[in-house]
Design an enzyme around this catalytic site. Sequence first.
Site, PDB file in Angstrom:
ATOM      1  N   ASP A  94     -91.149  34.585 -14.323  1.00 17.44           N
ATOM      2  CA  ASP A  94     -90.267  34.960 -13.947  1.00 17.44           C
ATOM      3  C   ASP A  94     -90.482  35.721 -12.528  1.00 17.44           C
ATOM      4  OD1 ASP A  94     -88.204  36.504 -13.631  1.00 17.44           O
ATOM      5  OD2 ASP A  94     -88.419  38.794 -14.958  1.00 17.44           O
ATOM      6  N   HIS A  95     -89.791  35.287 -11.577  1.00 12.99           N
ATOM      7  CA  HIS A  95     -89.970  36.410  -9.814  1.00 12.99           C
ATOM      8  C   HIS A  95     -91.076  35.536  -9.826  1.00 12.99           C
ATOM      9  CE1 HIS A  95     -86.391  39.001 -10.142  1.00 12.99           C
ATOM     10  NE2 HIS A  95     -86.933  39.261 -11.363  1.00 12.99           N
ATOM     11  N   GLY A 101     -83.644  47.600 -13.809  1.00  6.73           N
ATOM     12  CA  GLY A 101     -84.038  49.059 -14.053  1.00  6.73           C
ATOM     13  C   GLY A 101     -83.369  49.669 -15.061  1.00  6.73           C
ATOM     14  N   HIS A 131     -80.178  38.773 -12.733  1.00  8.25           N
ATOM     15  CA  HIS A 131     -81.270  39.544 -13.444  1.00  8.25           C
ATOM     16  C   HIS A 131     -80.093  41.217 -13.653  1.00  8.25           C
ATOM     17  CE1 HIS A 131     -84.502  37.247 -12.389  1.00  8.25           C
ATOM     18  NE2 HIS A 131     -83.316  36.077 -12.046  1.00  8.25           N
ATOM     19  N   GLY A 132     -81.795  41.274 -14.199  1.00  9.91           N
ATOM     20  CA  GLY A 132     -81.170  43.062 -14.257  1.00  9.91           C
ATOM     21  C   GLY A 132     -80.035  43.052 -15.388  1.00  9.91           C
ATOM     22  N   SER A 167     -79.843  44.421 -18.289  1.00  8.68           N
ATOM     23  CA  SER A 167     -79.967  46.712 -18.933  1.00  8.68           C
ATOM     24  C   SER A 167     -79.574  47.295 -18.555  1.00  8.68           C
ATOM     25  CB  SER A 167     -82.052  47.213 -18.868  1.00  8.68           C
ATOM     26  OG  SER A 167     -83.173  45.828 -19.373  1.00  8.68           O
TER      27      SER A 167
END
Length: 279
Positions: free
Chosen positions: A81-82, A175, A203-204, A206
């Site tokens: 990832d990344h 986050g 992405h992100g 959550s």
Amino acid sequence: MLVNLKHVLDLAEKGNFCIPAFNVYNMESVMGVIKAAEETKAPIIMQVYPRLMKEETGYYLSPIILAAAKKASVPICFHLDHGPSELETTRSIRYGATGIMLDGSTLPFEENIALTKCVVETCEYVDVQVEGELGHVGTTADKNMDEFTTPEDAKRFVEETGVACLAVAVGTAHGKYSKPPKLDIERIEAIRTATNNTALVLHGGSGVPDEEIKKAVKAGIRKMNFATDICYTFLDSCHEELHNPNRAVAIDNFMKNPIQAVKEFCISRIKLVGADGKA
Ligand code: 13P
Ligand code: ZN
């Protein structure tokens, strides 16, 4: 079974659903994720942040991920990832990764294209495919989140780099959100059309409301990342165990509930993105 990134993305494209990608940090998070995939018969991605691949953690964690993937009856891709540079991407391939993200989103456009293309070409030799990022998905602590991906740039980026999938900036961040994000669904659709239906990555994941996630999948998101929620789920359960007067002392027994909590969280996301029963 261990499969490459193309394998799971093709399943998602044919079945019109999304592959959940769960970040793992230790053996117990791997155990929770793999149990969820097996129980729901879902193809999934297990991915690792590049800092772990740089430290000794990657050396120990990679064999655990590979063992879990090879034993599983469902398709599992082991993804970096990344990845910021060729150091992490090359090392991850040596550790057995079957998917690589090269994140050049903070570089100028032309440099992002050049570096991503170079990694795509190297990975091709070992039948590993690459996720690129265009526009920048920052963190929830960032002041402004306005580096959204444009369909025109995405078209050029995909054509020139040869990425298998593209992470796009459409309203999410990494986050914990202070207020639930609203996604730019029309932008997702426009990027899909402009890139000849390239698999798009969110992405992100959550904290994104379930309804927004469903709309994003419908619009063409084929891979969705969850990391922060795995951490909170695992740590909150550890915290609860610590305050349980009858808690186990042997670490393996202590970890049973945190593993179960991660499993349940992953099952909820697998079902939400429509990956259950698609293995
Ligand atoms: P979250 O930590 O916000 O779920 O983001 C996950 C992610 O995009 C990993 O690359
Ligand atoms: Zn991310």
